[in-house]
Design a protein around this motif. Structure first.
Motif, PDB file in Angstrom:
ATOM      1  N   ILE A 125      -0.470  -6.268  18.870  1.00 43.83           N
ATOM      2  CA  ILE A 125      -0.338  -6.169  17.412  1.00 43.83           C
ATOM      3  C   ILE A 125      -0.875  -4.820  16.940  1.00 43.83           C
ATOM      4  CG2 ILE A 125      -1.103  -7.095  15.189  1.00 43.83           C
ATOM      5  CD1 ILE A 125      -1.307  -9.853  16.583  1.00 43.83           C
ATOM      6  N   ARG A 126      -2.072  -4.473  17.423  1.00 39.53           N
ATOM      7  CA  ARG A 126      -2.711  -3.221  16.987  1.00 39.53           C
ATOM      8  C   ARG A 126      -1.880  -2.001  17.390  1.00 39.53           C
ATOM      9  NH1 ARG A 126      -6.855  -3.616  19.819  1.00 39.53           N
ATOM     10  NH2 ARG A 126      -6.409  -2.032  21.379  1.00 39.53           N
TER      11      ARG A 126
ATOM     12  N   GLY B 131      -4.065 -10.149  13.022  1.00 40.64           N
ATOM     13  CA  GLY B 131      -4.794 -10.076  14.281  1.00 40.64           C
ATOM     14  C   GLY B 131      -6.080 -10.886  14.236  1.00 40.64           C
ATOM     15  N   ASP B 132      -6.771 -10.846  13.094  1.00 42.56           N
ATOM     16  CA  ASP B 132      -7.986 -11.633  12.929  1.00 42.56           C
ATOM     17  C   ASP B 132      -7.686 -13.129  12.979  1.00 42.56           C
ATOM     18  OD1 ASP B 132     -10.874 -11.840  12.179  1.00 42.56           O
ATOM     19  OD2 ASP B 132     -10.042 -12.771  10.382  1.00 42.56           O
TER      20      ASP B 132
ATOM     21  N   ASP C   9       6.174 -10.712  21.683  1.00 46.18           N
ATOM     22  CA  ASP C   9       7.569 -10.408  21.348  1.00 46.18           C
ATOM     23  C   ASP C   9       7.694  -9.840  19.939  1.00 46.18           C
ATOM     24  OD1 ASP C   9       8.340 -11.307  23.825  1.00 46.18           O
ATOM     25  OD2 ASP C   9       9.023 -13.270  23.126  1.00 46.18           O
ATOM     26  N   HIS C  10       6.935 -10.401  19.008  1.00 45.04           N
ATOM     27  CA  HIS C  10       6.971  -9.884  17.634  1.00 45.04           C
ATOM     28  C   HIS C  10       6.437  -8.447  17.575  1.00 45.04           C
ATOM     29  CE1 HIS C  10       8.487 -13.371  15.608  1.00 45.04           C
ATOM     30  NE2 HIS C  10       7.508 -14.149  16.047  1.00 45.04           N
ATOM     31  N   ALA C  11       5.418  -8.159  18.384  1.00 43.93           N
ATOM     32  CA  ALA C  11       4.895  -6.790  18.428  1.00 43.93           C
ATOM     33  C   ALA C  11       5.955  -5.827  18.953  1.00 43.93           C
ATOM     34  CB  ALA C  11       3.639  -6.733  19.305  1.00 43.93           C
ATOM     35  N   VAL C  12       6.697  -6.249  19.969  1.00 41.95           N
ATOM     36  CA  VAL C  12       7.781  -5.414  20.490  1.00 41.95           C
ATOM     37  C   VAL C  12       8.865  -5.234  19.436  1.00 41.95           C
ATOM     38  CG1 VAL C  12       9.613  -5.266  22.228  1.00 41.95           C
ATOM     39  CG2 VAL C  12       7.317  -6.014  22.900  1.00 41.95           C
ATOM     40  N   ASN C  13       9.159  -6.289  18.685  1.00 41.73           N
ATOM     41  CA  ASN C  13      10.138  -6.172  17.600  1.00 41.73           C
ATOM     42  C   ASN C  13       9.688  -5.144  16.563  1.00 41.73           C
ATOM     43  OD1 ASN C  13      11.713  -8.128  18.787  1.00 41.73           O
ATOM     44  ND2 ASN C  13      11.045  -9.775  17.442  1.00 41.73           N
ATOM     45  N   ILE C  14       8.385  -5.160  16.259  1.00 45.98           N
ATOM     46  CA  ILE C  14       7.848  -4.168  15.321  1.00 45.98           C
ATOM     47  C   ILE C  14       8.077  -2.762  15.864  1.00 45.98           C
ATOM     48  CG2 ILE C  14       5.700  -3.214  14.357  1.00 45.98           C
ATOM     49  CD1 ILE C  14       4.706  -6.124  14.098  1.00 45.98           C
TER      50      ILE C  14
ATOM     51  N   GLY D 168       8.149   3.117  21.860  1.00 42.08           N
ATOM     52  CA  GLY D 168       9.035   2.933  23.001  1.00 42.08           C
ATOM     53  C   GLY D 168       8.341   2.350  24.214  1.00 42.08           C
ATOM     54  N   ALA D 169       7.013   2.504  24.285  1.00 41.46           N
ATOM     55  CA  ALA D 169       6.254   2.008  25.437  1.00 41.46           C
ATOM     56  C   ALA D 169       5.846   0.546  25.297  1.00 41.46           C
ATOM     57  CB  ALA D 169       5.008   2.863  25.646  1.00 41.46           C
ATOM     58  N   LEU D 170       5.973  -0.012  24.093  1.00 42.03           N
ATOM     59  CA  LEU D 170       5.466  -1.363  23.847  1.00 42.03           C
ATOM     60  C   LEU D 170       6.134  -2.418  24.718  1.00 42.03           C
ATOM     61  CD1 LEU D 170       3.451  -2.848  21.808  1.00 42.03           C
ATOM     62  CD2 LEU D 170       3.682  -0.378  21.567  1.00 42.03           C
ATOM     63  N   ASP D 171       7.414  -2.265  24.981  1.00 42.04           N
ATOM     64  CA  ASP D 171       8.121  -3.254  25.789  1.00 42.04           C
ATOM     65  C   ASP D 171       7.507  -3.341  27.177  1.00 42.04           C
ATOM     66  OD1 ASP D 171       9.984  -5.210  26.276  1.00 42.04           O
ATOM     67  OD2 ASP D 171      11.563  -3.821  26.855  1.00 42.04           O
ATOM     68  N   ASP D 172       7.166  -2.185  27.759  1.00 39.17           N
ATOM     69  CA  ASP D 172       6.530  -2.180  29.080  1.00 39.17           C
ATOM     70  C   ASP D 172       5.097  -2.706  28.995  1.00 39.17           C
ATOM     71  OD1 ASP D 172       8.770  -1.167  30.357  1.00 39.17           O
ATOM     72  OD2 ASP D 172       8.174   0.919  30.026  1.00 39.17           O
TER      73      ASP D 172
END
Length: 247
Positions: free
Chosen positions: A135-136, A28-29, A200-205, A151-155
Motif C-alpha cells: 500500500i505504502r 494501511g492503519d 492486488d489492489h496495490a498493483v492496480n494503483i 512498474g516494479a509493484l507487480d514483481d
C-alpha cells in the motif's frame, strides 16, 4: 485558462493528492489494526475497525467529489486530465482495501477463541507487513509520480503471493492433523485471500500511476494479451463469419 486560474487549479490537484496520501495512511492503519485484533483475539478492537470503515468510505467519496468538480469546472487536458481520472480510480482501490480490512475483522469474530498454530500466526503477521508495505509503495509512486516504482509493484507483490501460498499449504497441514476445525480453517483461508487481494489492489494503483505519468494502460495490455491467447493459431479453425470452430 488564465495563469491565476491555472495556479489555483494545480493547487487543488495538489490538495487532492495530499488527501489521497492521508486516505492511504488510514487504510494501511486499518489493515494493521485488523491484524492485531485477529492475532490478539480482541473483539473490541475488531469492532472499532469495522465501525471506522464507514468514515473511510465517506472520505473516499469526498475526494472523488472534489475530482468531479475539477473535471466539470476546469475541463483539464492531457496530463492534468489523466491525473484526475487516475486519482478517482485509485480512490476506489483504497476504499476497497479498507473494506478488506473490515472483512478480516469479521472473519476474526467468526472464529473467536480459536487458538492459532504458531506457524499460521507467523505467516499472518508476514502477510500483514507485506500488504501494508505494498500500500505504502503504491501510494509513494502516486505522490512522487514515479513510473519506475509503479512498474516494479507487480514483481514486488510476488512475495505476498508466495506467503499466501505458504499459508494455504500450512493451513491444509493443520487441518489434516486436526489442529484446526473446519469452520475456523475456512475463515482463515478467506482471511489469507483478503491479504492477497490487498496486494492486488496495490498493483492496480500502480497501474493507474503508470497511466497518470505516461499514458500507458497496463490493464488494457493484459486484456488484449488474454484475448490474443484465445484466438486460434490455425486459420482453418475459423469459419467464414469469424467464429471459432468447435468440435
Amino acid at each position: 485558462m488564465t495563469e491565476q486560474t491555472r495556479r489555483g487549479f494545480h493547487a487543488d490537484i495538489e490538495e487532492i493528492s495530499e488527501l489521497v496520501v492521508r486516505l492511504a495512511a488510514r487504510v494501511g492503519d486499518s489493515v494493521a489494526r485488523a491484524t492485531d485484533a485477529l492475532l490478539n483475539y480482541d473483539l473490541a478492537a475488531a469492532q472499532r475497525v469495522i465501525d471506522d470503515d464507514g468514515s473511510i468510505d465517506v472520505a473516499a467519496f469526498e475526494i472523488e467529489e472534489q475530482c468531479q468538480n475539477l473535471l466539470a469546472l476546469q475541463q483539464p487536458m492531457a496530463g492534468d486530465l489523466r491525473q484526475i481520472l487516475a486519482t478517482m480510480l485509485i480512490i476506489g482501490e483504497l476504499e476497497r482495501t479498507g473494506g478488506l480490512a473490515c472483512n478480516i475483522c469479521k472473519g476474526a469474530r467468526r472464529m473467536f477463541r480459536t487458538e492459532l498454530p504458531p506457524r499460521l500466526r507467523g505467516l499472518i503477521a508476514e502477510m500483514n507487513e507485506e500488504a501494508i508495505r505494498l500500500i505504502r509503495l503504491s501510494v509513494d509512486s502516486y505522490s512522487e509520480h514515479d513510473s519506475a516504482l509503479a512498474g516494479a509493484l507487480d514483481d514486488i507483490d510476488d512475495r505476498l503471493d508466495n506467503l499466501h501460498r505458504s499459508f494455504i499449504q500450512s493451513l491444509l497441514e493443520a487441518s489434516r492433523s486436526h489442529d484446526l476445525e473446519v469452520q475456523p480453517a475456512v475463515q482463515l483461508a478467506l482471511i489469507a485471500r483478503y491479504y492477497e487481494r490487498i496486494g492486488d489492489h496495490a498493483v492496480n494503483i500502480s497501474d493507474r500511476v503508470r497511466y497518470m505519468v505516461s499514458g500507458e494502460m497496463p490493464w488494457r495490455e493484459e486484456q488484449l494479451g488474454a484475448r490474443l491467447e484465445e484466438l486460434p493459431t490455425d486459420p482453418a479453425d475459423v469459419s467464414l463469419n469469424g467464429e471459432t470452430k468447435t468440435d
